[in-house]
Design a protein around this motif. Structure first.
Motif, PDB file in Angstrom:
ATOM      1  N   ALA A  35      -4.954   8.834 -19.460  1.00  0.00           N
ATOM      2  CA  ALA A  35      -5.916   8.844 -20.568  1.00  0.00           C
ATOM      3  C   ALA A  35      -6.086   7.426 -21.099  1.00  0.00           C
ATOM      4  O   ALA A  35      -5.109   6.697 -21.279  1.00  0.00           O
ATOM      5  N   GLN A  61      -8.122   5.150 -24.184  1.00  0.00           N
ATOM      6  CA  GLN A  61      -8.829   5.244 -25.458  1.00  0.00           C
ATOM      7  C   GLN A  61      -9.620   3.976 -25.719  1.00  0.00           C
ATOM      8  O   GLN A  61      -9.062   2.875 -25.727  1.00  0.00           O
ATOM      9  N   GLY A  90     -11.981   4.675 -30.122  1.00  0.00           N
ATOM     10  CA  GLY A  90     -11.752   6.013 -30.652  1.00  0.00           C
ATOM     11  C   GLY A  90     -12.111   7.136 -29.709  1.00  0.00           C
ATOM     12  O   GLY A  90     -11.864   8.306 -30.017  1.00  0.00           O
ATOM     13  N   VAL A  91     -12.686   6.823 -28.563  1.00  0.00           N
ATOM     14  CA  VAL A  91     -13.078   7.839 -27.583  1.00  0.00           C
ATOM     15  C   VAL A  91     -12.083   7.834 -26.434  1.00  0.00           C
ATOM     16  O   VAL A  91     -11.757   6.776 -25.885  1.00  0.00           O
ATOM     17  N   VAL A  92     -11.591   9.003 -26.057  1.00  0.00           N
ATOM     18  CA  VAL A  92     -10.605   9.117 -24.981  1.00  0.00           C
ATOM     19  C   VAL A  92     -11.294   9.607 -23.717  1.00  0.00           C
ATOM     20  O   VAL A  92     -12.064  10.565 -23.744  1.00  0.00           O
ATOM     21  N   ARG A  93     -11.013   8.946 -22.613  1.00  0.00           N
ATOM     22  CA  ARG A  93     -11.529   9.396 -21.317  1.00  0.00           C
ATOM     23  C   ARG A  93     -10.386   9.441 -20.321  1.00  0.00           C
ATOM     24  O   ARG A  93      -9.392   8.715 -20.442  1.00  0.00           O
ATOM     25  N   GLN A 127      -5.076  11.753 -28.766  1.00  0.00           N
ATOM     26  CA  GLN A 127      -5.402  10.352 -28.539  1.00  0.00           C
ATOM     27  C   GLN A 127      -4.128   9.572 -28.225  1.00  0.00           C
ATOM     28  O   GLN A 127      -3.115   9.743 -28.916  1.00  0.00           O
ATOM     29  N   ARG A 174      -3.259   6.558 -28.860  1.00  0.00           N
ATOM     30  CA  ARG A 174      -2.777   5.776 -30.000  1.00  0.00           C
ATOM     31  C   ARG A 174      -2.116   6.664 -31.045  1.00  0.00           C
ATOM     32  O   ARG A 174      -1.227   6.224 -31.771  1.00  0.00           O
ATOM     33  N   SER A 175      -2.526   7.926 -31.121  1.00  0.00           N
ATOM     34  CA  SER A 175      -1.899   8.848 -32.069  1.00  0.00           C
ATOM     35  C   SER A 175      -0.451   9.097 -31.682  1.00  0.00           C
ATOM     36  O   SER A 175       0.421   9.221 -32.551  1.00  0.00           O
TER      37      SER A 175
END
Length: 382
Positions: free
Chosen positions: A233, A235, A238-241, A297, A299-300
């Motif tokens: 994953a 990021q 702010g968008v995860v792909r 995410q 980063r979360s």
């Protein structure tokens, strides 16, 4: 081919060149500003005339570095990964432009660039709390070199002044890692939290953060005790792909009995949790997910790791250092580096050896003894 100088004010000169138009053949005048003595201005004029004659002349441009970097970022967007482009844009706009953005390309000199690196090291932080790290400045230099190489290709500048700039000395940062005892303490401490399984997969399997976030139950075979690491994953803004792994290759990681037991128990807990929300857990579900099964995410996960471990009486390390802990514990236990490479997903064994050779016990001593023994056997009389 002609050129002459004209004094504008004391120490300030205009260099006027007659440049032929490549389409019409007519001569056009090009003006260059120069500061220095008359002799120096004459020498610069002669140098520019020589460049025109030999095809190395580049017409001066009023384009500033800031506007050029915007153009370059648009140009490279399709040629690099979205994550790389995001990093290029951050370095260019937030670090390079405040220092050099108002300089025109034609006046950008190596001396000015070196001064910018020095300033960045001393006071480059945007919050005003000191300078940037040598590693960050090193990245700034690399991005500027790459950008100006394209300016040379586009014939906007004759040569790349950033190439000759002096890079800051970057000291190799010591990787943080936990030993076996501390790892056991960590696992017990985070067991009641939602990051227990991510920590388990990092410190006992060597998975990267993005690989953990992207892991689905269909990638785990609890009967054969294996995990297929097939994607990661990423990021961006702010968008995860989801994309292929860092090395571009899938790998299979064998699981210990402890990890298998913990994953079985985790799947039961996750299924019960989602059932209370009216959801059914299937093989397409993420192993580490939000309560409702949605993707977390990356980063979360890092933020949650920092928040939870700040309360623990353990040495603070990064989440990525859990992977280093797995590697160092393997190699210190005598596991062959090739096995470590396969578990970690390094593209070559050279990367593994370069990163972790210092933790392999007795490598130098064993090598010396083995060579000595081989020679003794060879010279031993029959």
């Amino acid at each position: 081919m002609k050129g002459h100088i004209r004094e504008r004010s004391p120490g300030r000169w205009a260099i006027i060149l007659d440049v032929p138009d490549p389409e019409t053949g007519k001569r056009r005048r090009k003006w260059h500003s120069f500061a220095g003595t008359k002799r120096q201005a004459q020498e610069e004029c002669a140098r520019l005339v020589s460049l025109i004659r030999h095809g190395g002349y580049t017409e001066p441009t009023k384009t500033t570095l800031a506007s050029y970097l915007d153009r370059w970022l648009d140009h490279v967007k399709t040629g690099v990964s979205p994550k790389t482009h995001e990093r290029y844009a951050e370095i260019a706009r937030k670090n390079i432009v405040p220092l050099l953005g108002d300089v025109t390309l034609s006046k950008l000199k190596t001396e000015r660039i070196d001064a910018a690196w020095t300033k960045a090291l001393e006071s480059g932080r945007r919050d005003g709390k000191g300078g940037l790290s040598p590693r960050t400045v090193h990245h700034m230099r690399r991005v500027l070199i790459k950008a100006l190489n394209q300016a040379v290709t586009w014939e906007m500048v004759a040569k790349n002044p950033a190439t000759a700039s002096k890079p800051p000395k970057v000291e190799r940062k010591q990787m943080g890692a936990y030993g076996a005892t501390t790892t056991a303490e960590l696992l017990e401490a985070v067991r009641p939290t939602r990051i227990f399984v991510p920590v388990l997969l990092a410190v006992l399997c060597g998975l990267r953060r993005g690989e953990i976030v992207a892991l689905r139950w269909r990638n785990i075979d609890l009967e054969r005790r294996t995990i297929a690491v097939v994607e990661t994953a990423e990021q961006i803004n702010g968008v995860v792909r989801l994309k292929e792994t860092k090395s571009g290759l899938a790998r299979v990681v064998s699981l210990s009995s402890t990890v298998v037991e913990e994953l079985r128990a985790h799947r039961v807990r996750q299924a019960e949790e989602q059932l209370r929300l009216g959801l059914r857990l299937d093989d397409d579900a993420f192993v580490y997910a939000q309560v409702d099964g949605r993707l977390v995410q990356p980063r979360s996960l890092t933020h949650e790791w920092s928040r939870i471990t700040a309360k623990l009486a353990l040495t603070r390390i990064r989440f990525h250092d859990l992977r280093h802990s797995h590697a160092t514990q393997m190699l210190a236990a005598g596991v062959h580096p090739k096995i470590a490479q396969e578990r970690l997903g390094h593209s070559t064994i050279a990367i593994t050896l370069d990163l972790y050779s210092h933790v392999m016990p007795g490598m130098q001593e064993d090598a010396a003894e083995q060579v000595d023994a081989a020679i003794r056997r060879a010279v031993k009389p029959a």
